[in-house]
Design an enzyme around this catalytic site. Structure first.
Site, PDB file in Angstrom:
ATOM      1  N   GLY A 185       0.823  -1.202   0.000  1.00  0.00           N
ATOM      2  CA  GLY A 185       0.000   0.000   0.000  1.00  0.00           C
ATOM      3  C   GLY A 185       0.854   1.247   0.000  1.00  0.00           C
ATOM      4  O   GLY A 185       2.049   1.206   0.341  1.00  0.00           O
ATOM      5  N   ASP A 226      -9.412   4.587  15.168  1.00  0.00           N
ATOM      6  CA  ASP A 226      -9.442   4.398  13.716  1.00  0.00           C
ATOM      7  C   ASP A 226      -9.683   2.926  13.382  1.00  0.00           C
ATOM      8  O   ASP A 226      -9.082   2.393  12.445  1.00  0.00           O
ATOM      9  CB  ASP A 226      -8.143   4.890  13.079  1.00  0.00           C
ATOM     10  CG  ASP A 226      -8.267   5.085  11.571  1.00  0.00           C
ATOM     11  OD1 ASP A 226      -9.409   5.209  11.076  1.00  0.00           O
ATOM     12  OD2 ASP A 226      -7.224   5.115  10.876  1.00  0.00           O
TER      13      ASP A 226
END
Length: 269
Positions: free
Chosen positions: A19, A135
């Site tokens: 990523g 998160d």
């Protein structure tokens, strides 16, 4: 010398990219030192915003050094490169929860219960240490090849001094964010994590998002309404009740993570 060559000289060999963000990237690598595959998050301090470098990154590093739980990703080491880049060497995983959901559409309730119990165990551990994640989302729930949960990405995590301390920072992804945070009011960060877990469980068992988050103002209105399940979702009533409990609009009626861990649905079967 390039970062690749520096890490290669330390026994790391890149396999693939996992990523990339605006100021960081994550690579899969083999490690001679750790005798396994690892994930290396490379943070560019120069490109990163100042508040991230000065506030959020130090918090993340401090928390990763403290935590030790089977369902939280383990940090192996930190590597500073010329004061400009920070390489965080961590456990590698096979995929994240969102990838799994995309593969299977939705996860059977029994399997969802097993995975969710592991998440709750990890978050309960964090909350007992007065650490909040802020998160939690499907992309931050990693799964090993054996499908064991590993919670990752503590970029918005923080330590709190006591259970009455409120947070003021808007952080995380809107789709997983509780109404009190959407409205910009001071919030209980532990109840934030519980709401996010409710969203994750809903997605696991239905394959769909509980709320349309394309418009934040409308999102708040949707969160106020009774939670609706898709017509074709084969979700048993006890599971639906449990999810509605996690997604209580008012944080005062939302359970603590300890109460979540003791909920009858997680004890069933």
């Amino acid at each position: 010398m390039s970062i690749n060559n520096i890490l290669k000289g330390m026994g790391y060999k890149f396999i693939s990219s996992l990523g990339e963000g605006s100021f960081s990237q994550v690579k899969l690598a083999t490690s001679q030192k750790h005798h396994c595959n690892v994930a290396i998050k490379i943070v560019d301090r120069v490109k990163a915003p100042e508040d991230f470098v000065q506030k959020f990154l130090p918090r993340e590093m401090a928390i990763l050094r403290r935590v030790n739980h089977v369902h939280i990703v383990q940090m192996h080491e930190l590597i500073e490169v010329a004061g400009k880049r920070l390489c965080i060497v961590m456990e590698a995983a096979a995929k994240d929860l969102l990838q799994k959901i995309h593969e299977v559409n939705c996860i059977p309730e029994d399997q969802s219960k097993t995975l969710f119990s592991q998440m709750v165990s990890a978050v309960n551990y964090l909350h007992q240490m007065d650490i909040v994640h802020r998160d939690l989302k499907c992309e931050n729930i990693l799964l090993t090849a054996e499908e064991q949960v590993k919670i990752t990405d503590f970029g918005f995590a923080r330590c709190i001094q006591d259970s009455s301390e409120l947070s003021h920072t808007f952080c995380g992804s809107a789709a997983y964010t509780p109404p009190e945070v959407i409205m910009g009011t001071p919030y209980d960060p532990k109840k934030y994590d519980v709401w996010s877990l409710g969203v994750i469980l809903y997605i696991m068992v239905t394959g769909k998002m509980p709320f349309d988050d394309t418009n934040v103002r409308r999102l708040y209105r949707l969160q106020r309404k009774p939670l609706v399940f898709p017509d074709d979702a084969g979700v048993e009533e006890p599971c639906r009740v449990f999810i509605r409990t996690l997604l209580q609009f008012s944080p005062s009626t939302r359970p603590t993570i300890q109460q979540v861990a003791e909920h009858p649905w997680l004890q069933m079967g």
